[in-house]
Design a protein around this motif. Structure first.
Motif, PDB file in Angstrom:
ATOM      1  N   PHE A   1      -7.252  -7.161  -9.923  1.00  0.00           N
ATOM      2  CA  PHE A   1      -7.583  -8.123  -8.876  1.00  0.00           C
ATOM      3  C   PHE A   1      -6.571  -9.265  -8.815  1.00  0.00           C
ATOM      4  CE2 PHE A   1     -10.296 -11.751  -7.315  1.00  0.00           C
ATOM      5  CZ  PHE A   1     -10.317 -11.325  -5.993  1.00  0.00           C
ATOM      6  N   ASP A   2      -6.091  -9.696  -9.953  1.00  0.00           N
ATOM      7  CA  ASP A   2      -5.085 -10.762  -9.948  1.00  0.00           C
ATOM      8  C   ASP A   2      -3.817 -10.320  -9.218  1.00  0.00           C
ATOM      9  OD1 ASP A   2      -6.700 -12.544 -11.311  1.00  0.00           O
ATOM     10  OD2 ASP A   2      -5.990 -11.902 -13.285  1.00  0.00           O
ATOM     11  N   ALA A   3      -3.438  -9.061  -9.411  1.00  0.00           N
ATOM     12  CA  ALA A   3      -2.263  -8.531  -8.689  1.00  0.00           C
ATOM     13  C   ALA A   3      -2.538  -8.480  -7.193  1.00  0.00           C
ATOM     14  CB  ALA A   3      -1.916  -7.146  -9.225  1.00  0.00           C
ATOM     15  N   TYR A   4      -3.774  -8.175  -6.835  1.00  0.00           N
ATOM     16  CA  TYR A   4      -4.170  -8.148  -5.418  1.00  0.00           C
ATOM     17  C   TYR A   4      -4.016  -9.531  -4.794  1.00  0.00           C
ATOM     18  CZ  TYR A   4      -7.000  -6.794  -1.328  1.00  0.00           C
ATOM     19  OH  TYR A   4      -7.438  -6.526  -0.048  1.00  0.00           O
ATOM     20  N   LEU A   5      -4.536 -10.539  -5.508  1.00  0.00           N
ATOM     21  CA  LEU A   5      -4.439 -11.905  -4.997  1.00  0.00           C
ATOM     22  C   LEU A   5      -2.983 -12.358  -4.874  1.00  0.00           C
ATOM     23  CD1 LEU A   5      -7.324 -13.685  -6.964  1.00  0.00           C
ATOM     24  CD2 LEU A   5      -7.347 -12.904  -4.586  1.00  0.00           C
ATOM     25  N   GLU A   6      -2.172 -11.991  -5.826  1.00  0.00           N
ATOM     26  CA  GLU A   6      -0.765 -12.391  -5.773  1.00  0.00           C
ATOM     27  C   GLU A   6      -0.033 -11.723  -4.612  1.00  0.00           C
ATOM     28  OE1 GLU A   6       3.267 -12.273  -8.579  1.00  0.00           O
ATOM     29  OE2 GLU A   6       1.343 -11.561  -9.371  1.00  0.00           O
ATOM     30  N   GLN A   7      -0.309 -10.430  -4.403  1.00  0.00           N
ATOM     31  CA  GLN A   7       0.407  -9.676  -3.371  1.00  0.00           C
ATOM     32  C   GLN A   7       0.069 -10.150  -1.959  1.00  0.00           C
ATOM     33  OE1 GLN A   7       2.726  -7.411  -3.727  1.00  0.00           O
ATOM     34  NE2 GLN A   7       2.901  -6.693  -1.614  1.00  0.00           N
ATOM     35  N   TYR A   8      -1.216 -10.491  -1.721  1.00  0.00           N
ATOM     36  CA  TYR A   8      -1.646 -10.744  -0.338  1.00  0.00           C
ATOM     37  C   TYR A   8      -1.967 -12.207  -0.059  1.00  0.00           C
ATOM     38  CZ  TYR A   8      -1.839  -5.723  -0.740  1.00  0.00           C
ATOM     39  OH  TYR A   8      -1.496  -4.416  -0.979  1.00  0.00           O
ATOM     40  N   ALA A   9      -1.533 -13.086  -0.935  1.00  0.00           N
ATOM     41  CA  ALA A   9      -1.700 -14.511  -0.678  1.00  0.00           C
ATOM     42  C   ALA A   9      -1.069 -14.862   0.668  1.00  0.00           C
ATOM     43  CB  ALA A   9      -1.058 -15.328  -1.790  1.00  0.00           C
ATOM     44  N   PRO A  10      -1.754 -15.635   1.509  1.00  0.00           N
ATOM     45  CA  PRO A  10      -1.226 -15.946   2.848  1.00  0.00           C
ATOM     46  C   PRO A  10       0.178 -16.522   2.841  1.00  0.00           C
ATOM     47  CG  PRO A  10      -3.523 -16.612   2.694  1.00  0.00           C
ATOM     48  CD  PRO A  10      -3.111 -16.195   1.313  1.00  0.00           C
ATOM     49  N   GLU A  11       0.504 -17.341   1.841  1.00  0.00           N
ATOM     50  CA  GLU A  11       1.846 -17.916   1.811  1.00  0.00           C
ATOM     51  C   GLU A  11       2.918 -16.862   1.543  1.00  0.00           C
ATOM     52  OE1 GLU A  11      -0.222 -18.832  -2.199  1.00  0.00           O
ATOM     53  OE2 GLU A  11      -0.722 -18.819  -0.041  1.00  0.00           O
ATOM     54  N   ARG A  12       2.509 -15.713   1.026  1.00  0.00           N
ATOM     55  CA  ARG A  12       3.458 -14.632   0.776  1.00  0.00           C
ATOM     56  C   ARG A  12       3.375 -13.542   1.851  1.00  0.00           C
ATOM     57  NH1 ARG A  12       4.175 -11.166  -4.870  1.00  0.00           N
ATOM     58  NH2 ARG A  12       5.517  -9.528  -3.991  1.00  0.00           N
ATOM     59  N   TRP A  13       2.144 -13.142   2.179  1.00  0.00           N
ATOM     60  CA  TRP A  13       1.937 -12.018   3.108  1.00  0.00           C
ATOM     61  C   TRP A  13       1.892 -12.481   4.561  1.00  0.00           C
ATOM     62  CZ3 TRP A  13       2.022  -6.834   2.492  1.00  0.00           C
ATOM     63  CH2 TRP A  13       1.491  -6.042   3.518  1.00  0.00           C
ATOM     64  N   GLY A  14       1.392 -13.704   4.770  1.00  0.00           N
ATOM     65  CA  GLY A  14       1.202 -14.183   6.126  1.00  0.00           C
ATOM     66  C   GLY A  14      -0.174 -13.839   6.660  1.00  0.00           C
ATOM     67  N   LEU A  15      -0.400 -14.138   7.940  1.00  0.00           N
ATOM     68  CA  LEU A  15      -1.688 -13.892   8.582  1.00  0.00           C
ATOM     69  C   LEU A  15      -1.562 -13.032   9.834  1.00  0.00           C
ATOM     70  CD1 LEU A  15      -3.218 -17.499   8.288  1.00  0.00           C
ATOM     71  CD2 LEU A  15      -3.804 -15.494   6.897  1.00  0.00           C
ATOM     72  N   ASP A  16      -0.454 -12.335   9.971  1.00  0.00           N
ATOM     73  CA  ASP A  16      -0.195 -11.553  11.186  1.00  0.00           C
ATOM     74  C   ASP A  16      -0.366 -10.054  10.998  1.00  0.00           C
ATOM     75  OD1 ASP A  16       0.500 -13.888  12.586  1.00  0.00           O
ATOM     76  OD2 ASP A  16       2.556 -13.787  11.803  1.00  0.00           O
ATOM     77  N   THR A  17      -0.396  -9.584   9.758  1.00  0.00           N
ATOM     78  CA  THR A  17      -0.390  -8.142   9.511  1.00  0.00           C
ATOM     79  C   THR A  17      -1.571  -7.759   8.627  1.00  0.00           C
ATOM     80  OG1 THR A  17       2.022  -8.182   9.568  1.00  0.00           O
ATOM     81  CG2 THR A  17       0.983  -6.205   8.670  1.00  0.00           C
ATOM     82  N   ASP A  18      -2.378  -6.791   9.097  1.00  0.00           N
ATOM     83  CA  ASP A  18      -3.486  -6.353   8.252  1.00  0.00           C
ATOM     84  C   ASP A  18      -2.964  -5.423   7.152  1.00  0.00           C
ATOM     85  OD1 ASP A  18      -3.287  -3.711   9.208  1.00  0.00           O
ATOM     86  OD2 ASP A  18      -4.815  -4.025  10.737  1.00  0.00           O
ATOM     87  N   LEU A  19      -3.856  -4.923   6.320  1.00  0.00           N
ATOM     88  CA  LEU A  19      -3.440  -4.159   5.143  1.00  0.00           C
ATOM     89  C   LEU A  19      -3.618  -2.656   5.299  1.00  0.00           C
ATOM     90  CD1 LEU A  19      -5.037  -6.449   2.383  1.00  0.00           C
ATOM     91  CD2 LEU A  19      -2.906  -6.740   3.627  1.00  0.00           C
ATOM     92  N   SER A  20      -3.913  -2.210   6.519  1.00  0.00           N
ATOM     93  CA  SER A  20      -4.254  -0.796   6.719  1.00  0.00           C
ATOM     94  C   SER A  20      -3.118   0.162   6.396  1.00  0.00           C
ATOM     95  CB  SER A  20      -4.721  -0.573   8.159  1.00  0.00           C
ATOM     96  OG  SER A  20      -3.714  -0.959   9.078  1.00  0.00           O
ATOM     97  N   ALA A  21      -1.892  -0.303   6.510  1.00  0.00           N
ATOM     98  CA  ALA A  21      -0.755   0.593   6.269  1.00  0.00           C
ATOM     99  C   ALA A  21      -0.269   0.565   4.822  1.00  0.00           C
ATOM    100  CB  ALA A  21       0.401   0.226   7.205  1.00  0.00           C
ATOM    101  N   GLU A  22      -0.924  -0.201   3.978  1.00  0.00           N
ATOM    102  CA  GLU A  22      -0.491  -0.287   2.588  1.00  0.00           C
ATOM    103  C   GLU A  22      -0.652   1.069   1.882  1.00  0.00           C
ATOM    104  OE1 GLU A  22       0.458  -3.613   0.393  1.00  0.00           O
ATOM    105  OE2 GLU A  22       1.469  -2.834   2.176  1.00  0.00           O
ATOM    106  N   PRO A  23       0.331   1.482   1.080  1.00  0.00           N
ATOM    107  CA  PRO A  23       0.279   2.803   0.426  1.00  0.00           C
ATOM    108  C   PRO A  23      -0.784   2.860  -0.670  1.00  0.00           C
ATOM    109  CG  PRO A  23       2.176   1.549  -0.343  1.00  0.00           C
ATOM    110  CD  PRO A  23       1.583   0.765   0.790  1.00  0.00           C
ATOM    111  N   ASP A  24      -1.077   4.079  -1.121  1.00  0.00           N
ATOM    112  CA  ASP A  24      -2.142   4.287  -2.085  1.00  0.00           C
ATOM    113  C   ASP A  24      -1.879   3.629  -3.435  1.00  0.00           C
ATOM    114  OD1 ASP A  24      -3.508   5.717  -0.198  1.00  0.00           O
ATOM    115  OD2 ASP A  24      -2.962   7.696  -0.992  1.00  0.00           O
TER     116      ASP A  24
END
Length: 444
Positions: free
Chosen positions: A119-142
């Motif tokens: 979960f910590d890796a999840y939070l780090e990867q998708y933090a808004p300051e890193r990922w942004g707020l324009d792209t959902d996560l549906s295309a993320e690989p397995d």
């Protein structure tokens, strides 16, 4: 004391006693209506829904597993045994008696986590300051944090959902029976009864972050305590629905948003029809009951003319919204008690093509909360709201709503008149009767 004073005192005492007597008689009548008793009256597991008791009594009525042969009566004390009893092949009537609390997540959330999920890796990867707020996560690989979250969620989904077959009665034994952390799926079947159980809302162990949901992103969760999906003739009676040990107030925030781990308590969707919910307690929850899950035309085709549901003698306490929110269905809500707190948003959601009738209900609202909030307009649809009382006073809910919220003017007159009702109490009697009779452990 003067003679005239004595007579006045005696008169007031007589009136008070008459009022108390009337209330006791009313309670007795209401309780009698709550006892089906027409089919094996001494065994609550074989009781059937009485005639005219809401929409679930329409047509063939609702008998559940009342006619179950002895070999199709099961007493269960574990989640595995409960699912095994449901999985027995065939549609012959069955009765499942739940003894004690059956826990679907007794080993905790970690038991469902896919290898490598962090979960910590999840939070780090998708933090808004890193990922942004324009792209959902549906295309993320397995093999991404989102992919591993999806795999973990799939494992929980498989473990905690239980499919209920047709012609089934599920009933708690005694006063402390319950189902914890599970999602009861009443899907595509007919003739189901669920009674005398405390449902502690399932906790979604792996909510999904959606950066594009709103202008700040949002956490979205799965799992309702009970889902009536495309099913008919369903009776939910004397149950308690609660968040229990995991209220939203105890949830953390991540990315500045509540880490939401609950969905609904009861959903009635996808063309479900002829449902009665009576003498239940719905408490400590946000998005409580949804009738019709979408405004989309593809869904509407299957929902129009269906979703007929009755709610009577239920206690709705400490809820935020959706008690219920309605789309399409002819929904009758009478003789319920709504007790709000400071987080209250609304009770009745008036949605697309809904035909809601809300009559003879009682509302207890805190200071500063207006009766105008009871109704919430989501779409243009007529509603009937008559003979309701708020904090002990008669209130025209539509009139007060329209006066205080003119931008969301509601039309009066749902266009139909409910006929499938048991004895209707005056709204003033509802709090006493419902508060003392609703919920698990109070089945007679």
């Amino acid at each position: 004391m003067s003679t005239s004073g004595w007579h006045g005192h005696a008169t007031r005492r007589a009136v008070a006693l008459a009022g108390c007597t009337a209330l006791v008689l009313t309670l007795t009548a209401a309780t009698a209506q709550a006892r089906p008793g027409h089919h094996h009256p001494r065994d609550t597991a074989r009781q059937t829904l009485p005639a005219n008791d809401g929409w679930a009594s329409h047509g063939t009525g609702t008998t559940g597993g009342a006619d179950a042969a002895p070999e199709h009566v099961y007493t269960v004390t574990t989640w595995a045994a409960f699912k095994a009893a449901l999985a027995v092949e065939g549609t012959a009537p069955r009765i499942i008696k739940v003894k004690g609390t059956v826990d679907a997540v007794s080993e905790g959330c970690d038991a469902f986590a896919a290898p490598g999920y962090d979960f910590d890796a999840y939070l780090e990867q998708y933090a808004p300051e890193r990922w942004g707020l324009d792209t959902d996560l549906s295309a993320e690989p397995d093999d991404s944090p989102e992919g591993l979250r999806r795999a973990s969620a799939a494992r929980q989904n498989q473990a905690i959902k239980a499919n209920v077959p047709a012609n089934t009665t599920i009933i708690g034994v005694g006063r402390d029976a319950g189902i914890k952390g599970a999602s009861l799926q009443i899907k595509g079947v007919d003739n189901v009864i669920v009674r005398n159980l405390t449902f502690e809302s399932p906790v979604d162990c792996f909510p999904q972050w959606d950066p594009t949901d709103g202008d700040k992103g949002n956490w979205n969760s799965e799992y309702d305590s009970a889902v009536v999906y495309g099913s008919t003739h369903v009776w939910l009676d004397h149950n308690t629905f609660t968040d229990g040990e995991h209220p939203d107030s105890a949830a953390p925030t991540h990315f500045g948003m509540l880490y939401q781990q609950h969905d609904g308590q009861l959903d009635i969707v996808r063309g479900a029809d002829h449902v009665t919910a009576s003498w239940n307690v719905f408490t400590e929850h946000d998005k409580t009951i949804l009738i019709g899950n979408s405004d989309s035309e593809s869904t509407a085709v299957g929902d129009r003319g269906h979703l007929k549901t009755t709610f009577h003698h239920n206690l709705f306490k400490g809820l935020v919204e959706r008690a219920p929110r309605v789309r399409f269905g002819q929904v009758d809500v009478y003789n319920n008690h709504f007790v709000a707190d400071e987080d209250y948003a609304y009770s009745f959601g008036v949605g697309k093509e809904s035909q809601l009738v809300a009559e003879h209900n009682a509302f207890t609202l805190p200071d500063g909360v207006s009766p105008a909030k009871v109704l919430k307009k989501w779409s243009e649809a007529p509603v009937t709201a008559a003979h309701n009382r708020v904090n002990g006073r008669s209130v025209d809910l539509i009139a007060v709503h329209n006066a205080e919220i003119p931008a969301e003017t509601l039309r009066s007159g749902a266009g139909w008149t409910p006929t499938l009702r048991t004895k209707v109490l005056p709204a003033w009697a509802v709090p006493f009767v419902v508060d003392h009779g609703a919920g698990a452990g109070r089945l007679r």
